[in-house]
Write a protein that holds these residues in place. Structure first.
Motif, PDB file in Angstrom:
ATOM      1  N   SER A  72       0.894  -1.178   0.069  1.00  0.00           N
ATOM      2  CA  SER A  72       0.048  -0.086  -0.038  1.00  0.00           C
ATOM      3  C   SER A  72       0.865   1.188   0.060  1.00  0.00           C
ATOM      4  N   VAL A  74       2.457   3.633   1.695  1.00  0.00           N
ATOM      5  CA  VAL A  74       3.719   3.930   2.129  1.00  0.00           C
ATOM      6  C   VAL A  74       4.729   2.729   1.868  1.00  0.00           C
ATOM      7  N   GLY A  90       3.918   8.475   0.465  1.00  0.00           N
ATOM      8  CA  GLY A  90       2.734   7.555   1.078  1.00  0.00           C
ATOM      9  C   GLY A  90       2.150   8.004   2.186  1.00  0.00           C
ATOM     10  N   GLY A  91       2.991   8.351   3.218  1.00  0.00           N
ATOM     11  CA  GLY A  91       2.577   9.001   4.404  1.00  0.00           C
ATOM     12  C   GLY A  91       1.817  10.157   4.382  1.00  0.00           C
ATOM     13  N   VAL A  94      -1.697   8.829   3.290  1.00  0.00           N
ATOM     14  CA  VAL A  94      -2.681   8.203   4.284  1.00  0.00           C
ATOM     15  C   VAL A  94      -3.157   9.250   5.016  1.00  0.00           C
ATOM     16  N   THR A 237      -2.690   1.508  -3.551  1.00  0.00           N
ATOM     17  CA  THR A 237      -3.453   0.665  -2.647  1.00  0.00           C
ATOM     18  C   THR A 237      -4.276  -0.438  -3.552  1.00  0.00           C
ATOM     19  N   TYR A 331      -2.389   0.617   5.257  1.00  0.00           N
ATOM     20  CA  TYR A 331      -1.066   0.713   5.629  1.00  0.00           C
ATOM     21  C   TYR A 331      -0.658   0.172   7.180  1.00  0.00           C
ATOM     22  N   GLU A 335       2.388  -2.317   7.316  1.00  0.00           N
ATOM     23  CA  GLU A 335       3.536  -1.604   7.728  1.00  0.00           C
ATOM     24  C   GLU A 335       3.374  -2.051   9.236  1.00  0.00           C
TER      25      GLU A 335
END
Ligand code: PFF
Length: 452
Positions: A72, A74, A90-91, A94, A237, A331, A335
């Motif tokens: 996805s 991040v 990516g953060g 989110v 994603t 995420y 992660e």
């Protein structure tokens, strides 16, 4: 790393889910009022140009990153360039998902209440615009109602997302998208055959370029990204659950085609009805709630059409909130190695907390209503996350694919199972045209404050 991330059962399942993400309140709520605000056909032409030159290239970029990494937002960047700052992109996505979901679920909550009122026959009788305004104000200014409705919508979303990819999201899309399409076509059929419908067409297709301000161009770009769910990793994603042999270019073009087509069809549903009732097309964000509510009684079987209309809105919103929630949940699953169940409920609770100020920004609390110079909390969230974050995200994703990961890698990925025609054109769009065009629009918007 999580082995059991899930996959779409087929590329058709992906197309339904991705189209469900793209087609939402953006198409039926935001597109028509923005067209109304910026004067019709000329805005639509610019919008179409942005879809072709920026939307589709960015969509392909996101999907290629997603499928190639099977991660996805991040994790995808982490896998391609470990130990760099790229995962922060990516953060940002989110975070943007949080932001959009928080205000989106408030509006989606209103659709539930309107659907319920429609079921009770509320829109079958004549209703003046004052009465309609009053219904809208009473609902949106009632803190308890607005908060509970947003919570209800978030819980509905969570119930789907906790079911996973093929068993939750895809399954819901397989039911909801066909229902959505049937209802929409029914409503358009009704709308275009009303007296006065031709004025609606004339408005939609009048190419009056004198109305095309710079603000309209800026808005068209924000709308194209928002509508296609781009710039925040939603498509990274969703792309990460694609199979190796799925035809990604074909799926991307299909999704773009449906999203754009349905925005047009939503225009064909709303404007003829507006002109039929002698209402003004520049109704602003309350168009579909205040103005549309006064129109149903002028149609035969109006109360049934009202049920269909608000049901349609709720369905469109749901398939989009699902994708917004999935970006954040994925995420935590990928992660942080949380279970999907835990991630779903924790994230939903956090989104709910952020939805409260949005829910209170229509009179529920004077503070949240009047903040940011009267734009209000929800209005600001819409601008910041729905326009700025998405645009910045889109630039960064293009720079990443075009200059860091490399067009060659992305093209190889897109050609696996598919055939990216005009790969050189796509490469040039991703490397030069998209980042430069979006950056110009962003800078202009930042300086003029014109990003609504
Ligand atoms: N595309 C959705 C709409 O048009 O309503 C909104 C949206 C969903 C934006 C998912 C961004 C996203 F990631």
């Amino acid at each position: 790393m999580s082995v059991n991330r899930g996959k779409w059962s087929s590329d058709f399942g992906f197309i339904l889910a991705a189209a469900g993400s793209a087609i939402g309140l953006g198409n039926i709520w935001r597109f028509p009022y923005t067209v109304g605000q910026y004067g019709g056909g000329a805005f639509i032409l610019v919008y179409l140009a942005f879809v072709a030159l920026i939307g589709i290239p960015v969509l392909l970029a996101e999907l290629s990153v997603g499928r190639s990494t099977e991660r996805s937002a991040v994790g995808a960047f982490k896998k391609l360039v470990p130990n760099s700052w790229w995962p922060a992109v990516g953060g940002l996505g989110v975070l943007c998902g949080f932001g959009i979901l928080s205000f989106y679920s408030v509006i989606a909550g209103w659709t539930l209440r309107y659907f319920y009122m429609a079921l009770g026959g509320r829109f079958g009788d004549a209703m003046t615009s004052d009465e309609s305004t009053q219904i809208f104000t009473e609902l949106t200014a009632n803190p308890t109602a607005a908060i509970l409705l947003a919570a209800a919508f978030l819980v509905l979303t969570a119930l789907v997302v906790r079911g996973g990819i093929s068993g939750g999201i895809e399954r819901a899309a397989r039911v909801l998208m066909p229902v959505f399409l049937v209802i929409l076509l029914l409503l358009v059929g009704r709308s275009v055959t009303l007296d006065g419908a031709s004025e609606g067409f004339a408005f939609l297709f009048a190419f009056d370029f004198s109305k095309l301000s710079a603000a309209a161009v800026v808005s068209a770009l924000g709308q194209a990204l928002f509508s296609m769910s781009l710039g925040m990793g939603a498509m990274i994603t969703y792309g990460s659950y694609l199979n190796r042999d799925d035809n990604v270019p074909k799926a991307a073009v299909t999704v773009a085609f449906f999203d754009t087509g349905l925005a047009m069809i939503a225009g064909l549903m709303i404007f003829p009805a507006l002109f039929h009732a002698g209402a003004s097309p520049t109704g602003g964000p309350s168009l579909i709630f205040i103005v549309m509510a006064t129109i149903f009684n002028t149609m035969p079987f109006g109360s049934m059409f009202a049920i269909a209309f608000y049901g349609l809105l709720a369905i469109a919103a749901l398939t989009s909130t699902i994708s917004l929630l999935e970006v954040i949940v994925a995420y935590f699953v990928d992660e942080r190695e949380w279970s999907r169940e835990r991630a779903t409920w924790v994230v939903t609770a956090a989104c709910f907390a952020l939805a409260v100020p949005s829910a209170l920004s229509f009179g529920g609390s004077a503070f949240f209503t009047n903040m940011f110079g009267g734009t209000g909390f929800l209005g600001m969230a819409n601008i910041v996350f729905g326009n700025y974050f998405l645009s910045i995200g889109a630039v960064l994703i293009c720079v990443f694919v075009g200059w860091k990961w490399g067009i060659g890698n992305a093209v190889a990925e897109l050609n696996r199972g598919g055939n990216l025609r005009a790969a050189a054109v796509w490469g040039a769009l991703v490397r030069y045209v998209c980042p430069v065009a979006v950056a110009i629009v962003l800078i202009y918007a930042a300086f003029t404050g014109n990003y609504l």
